[in-house]
Design a protein around this motif. Sequence first.
Motif, PDB file in Angstrom:
ATOM      1  N   SER A 190      -0.466 -11.588   6.049  1.00  0.00           N
ATOM      2  CA  SER A 190      -0.236 -10.861   4.801  1.00  0.00           C
ATOM      3  C   SER A 190      -0.894  -9.488   4.875  1.00  0.00           C
ATOM      4  O   SER A 190      -2.051  -9.375   5.297  1.00  0.00           O
ATOM      5  CB  SER A 190      -0.810 -11.647   3.622  1.00  0.00           C
ATOM      6  OG  SER A 190      -0.665 -10.924   2.412  1.00  0.00           O
ATOM      7  N   ILE A 191      -0.151  -8.463   4.471  1.00  0.00           N
ATOM      8  CA  ILE A 191      -0.646  -7.091   4.457  1.00  0.00           C
ATOM      9  C   ILE A 191      -0.557  -6.568   3.024  1.00  0.00           C
ATOM     10  O   ILE A 191       0.491  -6.686   2.384  1.00  0.00           O
ATOM     11  CB  ILE A 191       0.169  -6.189   5.408  1.00  0.00           C
ATOM     12  CG1 ILE A 191       0.062  -6.721   6.844  1.00  0.00           C
ATOM     13  CG2 ILE A 191      -0.290  -4.740   5.315  1.00  0.00           C
ATOM     14  CD1 ILE A 191       1.066  -6.096   7.808  1.00  0.00           C
ATOM     15  N   VAL A 192      -1.664  -6.025   2.538  1.00  0.00           N
ATOM     16  CA  VAL A 192      -1.700  -5.484   1.177  1.00  0.00           C
ATOM     17  C   VAL A 192      -2.035  -4.001   1.258  1.00  0.00           C
ATOM     18  O   VAL A 192      -3.069  -3.617   1.807  1.00  0.00           O
ATOM     19  CB  VAL A 192      -2.748  -6.204   0.305  1.00  0.00           C
ATOM     20  CG1 VAL A 192      -2.744  -5.626  -1.117  1.00  0.00           C
ATOM     21  CG2 VAL A 192      -2.485  -7.706   0.280  1.00  0.00           C
ATOM     22  N   MET A 193      -1.155  -3.182   0.713  1.00  0.00           N
ATOM     23  CA  MET A 193      -1.374  -1.743   0.649  1.00  0.00           C
ATOM     24  C   MET A 193      -1.944  -1.387  -0.721  1.00  0.00           C
ATOM     25  O   MET A 193      -1.350  -1.744  -1.747  1.00  0.00           O
ATOM     26  CB  MET A 193      -0.054  -0.984   0.849  1.00  0.00           C
ATOM     27  CG  MET A 193       0.726  -1.361   2.083  1.00  0.00           C
ATOM     28  SD  MET A 193      -0.119  -0.864   3.612  1.00  0.00           S
ATOM     29  CE  MET A 193       1.239  -1.024   4.788  1.00  0.00           C
ATOM     30  N   ILE A 194      -3.078  -0.714  -0.734  1.00  0.00           N
ATOM     31  CA  ILE A 194      -3.594  -0.204  -1.995  1.00  0.00           C
ATOM     32  C   ILE A 194      -2.924   1.139  -2.259  1.00  0.00           C
ATOM     33  O   ILE A 194      -3.167   2.120  -1.556  1.00  0.00           O
ATOM     34  CB  ILE A 194      -5.129  -0.046  -1.963  1.00  0.00           C
ATOM     35  CG1 ILE A 194      -5.793  -1.389  -1.634  1.00  0.00           C
ATOM     36  CG2 ILE A 194      -5.621   0.492  -3.307  1.00  0.00           C
ATOM     37  CD1 ILE A 194      -5.503  -2.509  -2.616  1.00  0.00           C
ATOM     38  N   ASN A 195      -2.069   1.159  -3.266  1.00  0.00           N
ATOM     39  CA  ASN A 195      -1.357   2.375  -3.620  1.00  0.00           C
ATOM     40  C   ASN A 195      -1.902   2.890  -4.955  1.00  0.00           C
ATOM     41  O   ASN A 195      -2.938   2.434  -5.420  1.00  0.00           O
ATOM     42  CB  ASN A 195       0.153   2.139  -3.642  1.00  0.00           C
ATOM     43  CG  ASN A 195       0.938   3.370  -3.231  1.00  0.00           C
ATOM     44  OD1 ASN A 195       0.847   4.414  -3.868  1.00  0.00           O
ATOM     45  ND2 ASN A 195       1.708   3.258  -2.162  1.00  0.00           N
TER      46      ASN A 195
END
Length: 262
Positions: free
Chosen positions: A138-143
Amino acid sequence: MLLKDKVVIVSGIGPGLGQELALEAARQGADVAMCARTASKLDDAEKLIRDEGLNTKILKVATDISDRSQCADLVSKTIDTFGRIDVLINSAYNPGSFEPIEQANLGSWREAMDVNFFGTMGLTLEVVPHMKQQGGGSIVMINTMVTRKPMPTQGGYGASKAALATATSHLALELGPHNIRVNSAYMGWMWGPSVEGYFQMTEQAGGPSVEEQKKAVAANIPLREIPDDADCAKAAVFLGSDYARAITGAALDVNGGEYLPH
């Protein structure tokens, strides 16, 4: 625990969201690899985790993610230490300079892009082969809310994060067949050291008091408060966890309702 027996990399460790992400991952049972350009920030985050009595295994690697070789080194050390990478939370960022676009310092825009887009993508691409080999991740991008609700003087930062948002959608499409989920958490105002420091600086320059500024910002948020860094971190950790295993390509707004999609 949402991340029990998982290995999580968190980039961008520092006062505020980065530390809270590492701390929440540890609370949820993960072993944590932390990176930041400044080693002392990693030490501070480790102290927060240990002060809660958590026995999480911790790896600290001073890393400038705009340097692809340093990203590779971080990932290699994480694999050597833990044997796998289950979650990557991309939190490192460069805010760039703050000015109207017509007065933009495009050199500052490039520096922000090197971290927020190219650096984040470089670290992500170093992690992906390991996730493929182990059967998923799982990859989570903080935008940022700025890409959805433009704010004065933040054009360069917003542009770099908008590029990341587009790449994230393509990654979700391409990596889905490999059981790798890619999602984004869009943060708005977050109460913590960064925002508090900004409000204090404004007050010291003769502007409204910190409390007046807080009230003014909160008035535009349906929940009527500025979300805390720690609460925002929980949302990102959720996206990284198996509780979100049916979710990929999502854009989760974490801003108390200040931006309401339609």
